[in-house]
Design a protein around this motif. Structure first.
Motif, short mmCIF file in Angstrom:
data_model
loop_
_atom_site.label_atom_id
_atom_site.label_comp_id
_atom_site.label_asym_id
_atom_site.label_seq_id
_atom_site.Cartn_x
_atom_site.Cartn_y
_atom_site.Cartn_z
N GLY A 100 0.99 -1.31 -0.06
CA GLY A 100 0.02 -0.24 -0.21
C GLY A 100 0.48 1.31 -0.52
N HIS A 101 0.49 2.13 0.99
CA HIS A 101 1.29 3.37 1.16
C HIS A 101 1.76 3.21 2.46
N GLN A 102 3.01 2.03 2.21
CA GLN A 102 3.71 2.11 3.47
C GLN A 102 5.55 2.82 3.03
N ALA A 103 6.07 3.38 3.32
CA ALA A 103 7.62 3.52 3.52
C ALA A 103 8.21 2.48 2.20
N GLY A 104 8.75 3.04 1.17
CA GLY A 104 9.39 2.06 0.32
C GLY A 104 8.24 1.03 -0.52
N ASN A 105 7.35 1.58 -1.03
CA ASN A 105 6.19 1.03 -1.40
C ASN A 105 6.14 0.86 -2.93
N ARG A 106 5.65 -0.18 -3.60
CA ARG A 106 5.88 0.22 -5.23
C ARG A 106 5.02 0.07 -5.59
N LEU A 107 4.49 1.42 -5.72
CA LEU A 107 2.99 1.19 -6.69
C LEU A 107 3.82 2.47 -7.54
N ALA A 108 4.69 2.78 -7.88
CA ALA A 108 5.41 3.42 -9.06
C ALA A 108 5.06 1.60 -10.27
N VAL A 109 5.40 1.09 -9.59
CA VAL A 109 5.38 -0.24 -10.12
C VAL A 109 4.05 -0.82 -10.73
N PHE A 110 3.14 -0.81 -10.78
CA PHE A 110 1.56 -0.65 -10.07
C PHE A 110 0.82 0.26 -10.95
N ALA A 111 1.77 1.55 -11.36
CA ALA A 111 0.68 2.81 -11.87
C ALA A 111 1.27 2.33 -13.14
N ARG A 112 2.30 1.57 -13.06
CA ARG A 112 2.78 0.94 -14.72
C ARG A 112 1.97 -0.23 -15.61
N GLN A 113 1.35 -0.41 -14.30
CA GLN A 113 0.41 -2.05 -15.20
C GLN A 113 1.87 -2.51 -15.29
N ALA A 114 2.26 -3.44 -13.91
CA ALA A 114 2.74 -4.00 -14.19
C ALA A 114 2.81 -6.51 -14.94
N ALA A 115 1.00 -6.59 -14.62
CA ALA A 115 0.89 -7.63 -15.07
C ALA A 115 -0.83 -7.22 -14.98
N PRO A 116 -1.68 -7.85 -16.57
CA PRO A 116 -2.30 -7.69 -16.93
C PRO A 116 -4.33 -6.97 -15.68
N LEU A 117 -3.61 -8.31 -14.56
CA LEU A 117 -4.40 -8.06 -13.56
C LEU A 117 -3.36 -7.86 -12.07
N GLN A 118 -4.40 -6.31 -11.14
CA GLN A 118 -3.35 -6.24 -9.90
C GLN A 118 -4.24 -5.47 -9.01
#
Length: 185
Positions: free
Chosen positions: A126-144
């Protein structure tokens, strides 16, 4: 954003903050990564998290991953921490694929996930420190999917589902954020 979630706010205010943060991330990458069609025959489910060691999150995951290890899908883990212990090794043993990604930047992690041909990608930070939301923002997989973070919305329109339970999101409660919630029974 994480600190703001602990301040008194209405569900609508919380949802608006999450949506604003998600929109800001997605604006940096207006075109999704568009994962290529996969040729593997099994469903690959990837989990990104920094708590794959003796932590409550890992204790939830371990029996699930062990049960899934004998199913027709593959569990892939993206361990986003340098910390490891005996629980880490048990989790690793239940996975078809394991990546230690704490040293990778978001671009390298995105490239690795795309190369691994992940079908479903689960965010556990989620929004915890060190999160990887930037990867999810780029659609790393067809379903997230968002699961096991803190129950808050990612705010990302490309995050399709948030798994929850009746304690984290009581029946009839307003759904804060972008992604629809599905409650586990």
């Amino acid at each position: 954003l994480r600190v703001l979630q602990h301040q008194a706010a209405s569900p609508a205010e919380e949802a608006a903050r999450c949506a604003q943060a998600g929109a800001a991330l997605e604006a940096r990458w207006p075109t999704p990564a568009a994962p290529a069609a996969h040729e593997h025959m099994t469903l690959r489910v990837g989990f990104i998290g920094g708590h794959l060691f003796d932590h409550p999150q890992a204790h939830v995951l371990l029996p699930l991953w062990q049960a899934l290890a004998s199913s027709s899908l593959e569990v892939w883990a993206y361990h986003d921490s340098l910390r490891a212990d005996a629980i880490t090794e048990r989790l690793r043993a239940a996975c078809a694929g394991w990546r230690d990604v704490a040293a990778l930047d978001d671009d390298a992690l995105l490239a690795q996930i795309l190369a691994d041909e992940i079908d479903i990608l689960v965010d556990m930070s989620g929004h915890q420190a060190g999160n990887r939301l930037a990867v999810f923002a780029r659609q790393a997989a067809p379903l997230q999917i968002s699961w096991l973070s803190q129950g808050e919305s990612s705010g990302l329109s490309r995050m399709r589902w948030r798994l929850s339970d009746a304690v984290s999101l009581p029946p009839g409660a307003p759904l804060p954020g972008q992604e629809p919630s599905t409650q586990a029974k």
